[in-house]
Write a protein that holds these residues in place. Structure first.
Motif, mmCIF file in Angstrom:
data_model
loop_
_atom_site.group_PDB
_atom_site.id
_atom_site.type_symbol
_atom_site.label_atom_id
_atom_site.label_comp_id
_atom_site.label_asym_id
_atom_site.label_seq_id
_atom_site.Cartn_x
_atom_site.Cartn_y
_atom_site.Cartn_z
ATOM 1 N N UNK A 186 0.878 -1.149 0.099
ATOM 2 C CA UNK A 186 -0.141 0.024 -0.030
ATOM 3 C C UNK A 186 0.876 1.170 -0.090
ATOM 4 N N UNK A 187 0.368 2.327 -0.936
ATOM 5 C CA UNK A 187 1.338 3.356 -1.026
ATOM 6 C C UNK A 187 0.424 4.636 -0.586
ATOM 7 N N UNK A 188 1.159 5.780 -0.158
ATOM 8 C CA UNK A 188 0.707 7.137 -0.089
ATOM 9 C C UNK A 188 1.633 7.884 -0.490
ATOM 10 N N UNK A 189 1.145 8.845 -1.587
ATOM 11 C CA UNK A 189 1.966 9.825 -2.139
ATOM 12 C C UNK A 189 1.390 11.200 -1.816
ATOM 13 N N UNK A 190 2.729 11.902 -1.334
ATOM 14 C CA UNK A 190 2.255 13.368 -1.126
ATOM 15 C C UNK A 190 3.310 14.167 -2.206
#
Length: 384
Positions: free
Chosen positions: A155-159
């Motif tokens: 699972x990835x979170x991009x900012x």
């Protein structure tokens, strides 16, 4: 008939005017709840933890007050402590290269005597970003990236952080010197014709790589820049951060994303039913909102030049109605027109074969001075 309609309308106004505003009761426990938000990089990249408190949704200014003066550190299973430095406005900076084979807990001590501890944190090693790029479409320009997950990082979170150069609609290289009573070239450190602005993402971008074949996430959309946006009026940069999430963090970020989609921004008020991996030491039943994650953050920067997307015509509402004066201010009138700085000299006017201008046409600071909307200091990372 008209009189009857008028009477009905007046009674309707009286009815609404007499109604008391509806003010739902909000339990005290839903106010001043600690909010913890952050992803701490485990390999020395500067990262931030934000501490704040929930506020009444009816508050006029609708923001979460910051938690100031806290003592915050990350403690390893072997007893080592890594302090976070307070940077103001509830921001605490973490910048340590820590062993990634240990487990950790975040410890928070507020100045009112209460303390908080996170669940055990195991650093998640985020895979590298394979590629970043952009493509023009009918709406404007889309920025995207490509990456690949693995069994330990699904699972990835991009900012992201954007920075762009821009110019005001009317350019001036000169200024009036009231002591010399003449117009002189503006020093480089005072230039107002080229500036930079920055912005953090106001939305959340989440994806699960196992939804795709071989966990290959191809051209994940990161940012859409619509036609006419000032960001691409000169030169644009975006720094994308990729963060792999542990399984227990995914639920928190998905709830937060729904809140973001409903209210429009990650800076919107947080509902008190969001939970995370932080608990109060004195009373574990006290609600705490937030999630702290720990792991390697991967970053890539992309530059886009106006020449790569031309033609691009920016439409900036702040510059609506800007114009250059039709009249020329002659030398004898410089002090009367320019001393107050209400007007800024912009265009020198010369007679044929003359060396010195006979006067200047001018405009207002709003239309000439870009430092009113940005900074004239070029960022250290900037590339031309």
């Amino acid at each position: 008939m008209k009189i009857q309609n008028l009477s009905f309308f007046l009674l309707l106004l009286l009815f609404w005017g007499c109604r008391e505003p509806f003010e739902p009761e909000i339990e005290a426990r839903d106010l001043n709840v600690l909010v913890v938000e952050g992803y701490l990089d485990s390999e020395g990249l500067s990262s931030n933890l934000r501490l704040s408190f929930t506020s009444n949704i009816q508050d006029e200014f609708n923001f979460n007050p910051s938690a100031l003066g806290a003592t915050v550190y990350l403690e390893s299973s072997s007893g080592a402590r890594y302090s976070l430095l307070e940077r103001g406005e509830g921001i605490y900076e973490f910048q340590h290269d820590i062993p990634e084979n240990e487990t950790y807990q975040l410890r928070i001590f507020l100045n009112d005597g209460t303390s908080y501890t996170s669940s055990d944190l195991k650093p998640v090693i985020t895979p590298e970003i394979i590629d970043v790029g952009f493509e023009q479409n009918e709406a404007g320009v889309e920025v995207f990236l490509t990456t690949k997950g693995n069994p330990d990082a699904d699972d990835f979170l991009w900012t992201y952080e954007e920075t762009w150069a821009f110019r005001p609609p009317i350019i001036s290289f000169d200024k009036y010197d009231p002591e010399l009573k003449r117009i002189i070239p503006r020093p480089a450190e005072e230039r107002i014709d080229l500036c930079y602005r920055s912005a953090l993402n106001s939305d959340l971008i989440l994806e699960t790589s196992s939804r795709f074949q071989d966990q290959f996430v191809f051209r994940q959309s990161i940012k859409q820049i619509n036609r006419g946006d000032e960001r691409l009026s000169l030169r644009y940069s975006i720094l994308i951060s990729q963060k792999a999430l542990s399984k227990d963090a995914v639920e928190f970020w998905e709830i937060l994303k729904k809140n973001t989609d409903d209210l429009g921004s990650i800076f919107s008020p947080l509902p008190s039913n969001i939970r995370g991996n932080i608990k109060q030491d004195q009373n574990p039943d006290v609600p705490v909102i937030g999630q702290v994650s720990l792991g390697k953050v991967q970053q890539k920067r992309l530059f886009i030049d106006i020449r790569e997307v031309a033609p691009w015509r920016p439409e900036v509402p702040e510059y609506a109605g800007c114009f250059l004066s039709a009249d020329t201010v002659l030398v004898a009138n410089y002090d009367a027109v320019f001393r107050s700085e209400i007007n800024i000299p912009a265009l020198p006017i010369y007679l044929e074969n003359a060396i010195e201008p006979i006067g200047y046409r001018y405009s207002t600071p709003r239309c000439v001075d870009c430092t009113r909307r940005g900074t004239n200091i070029r960022p250290d990372f900037w590339e031309e």
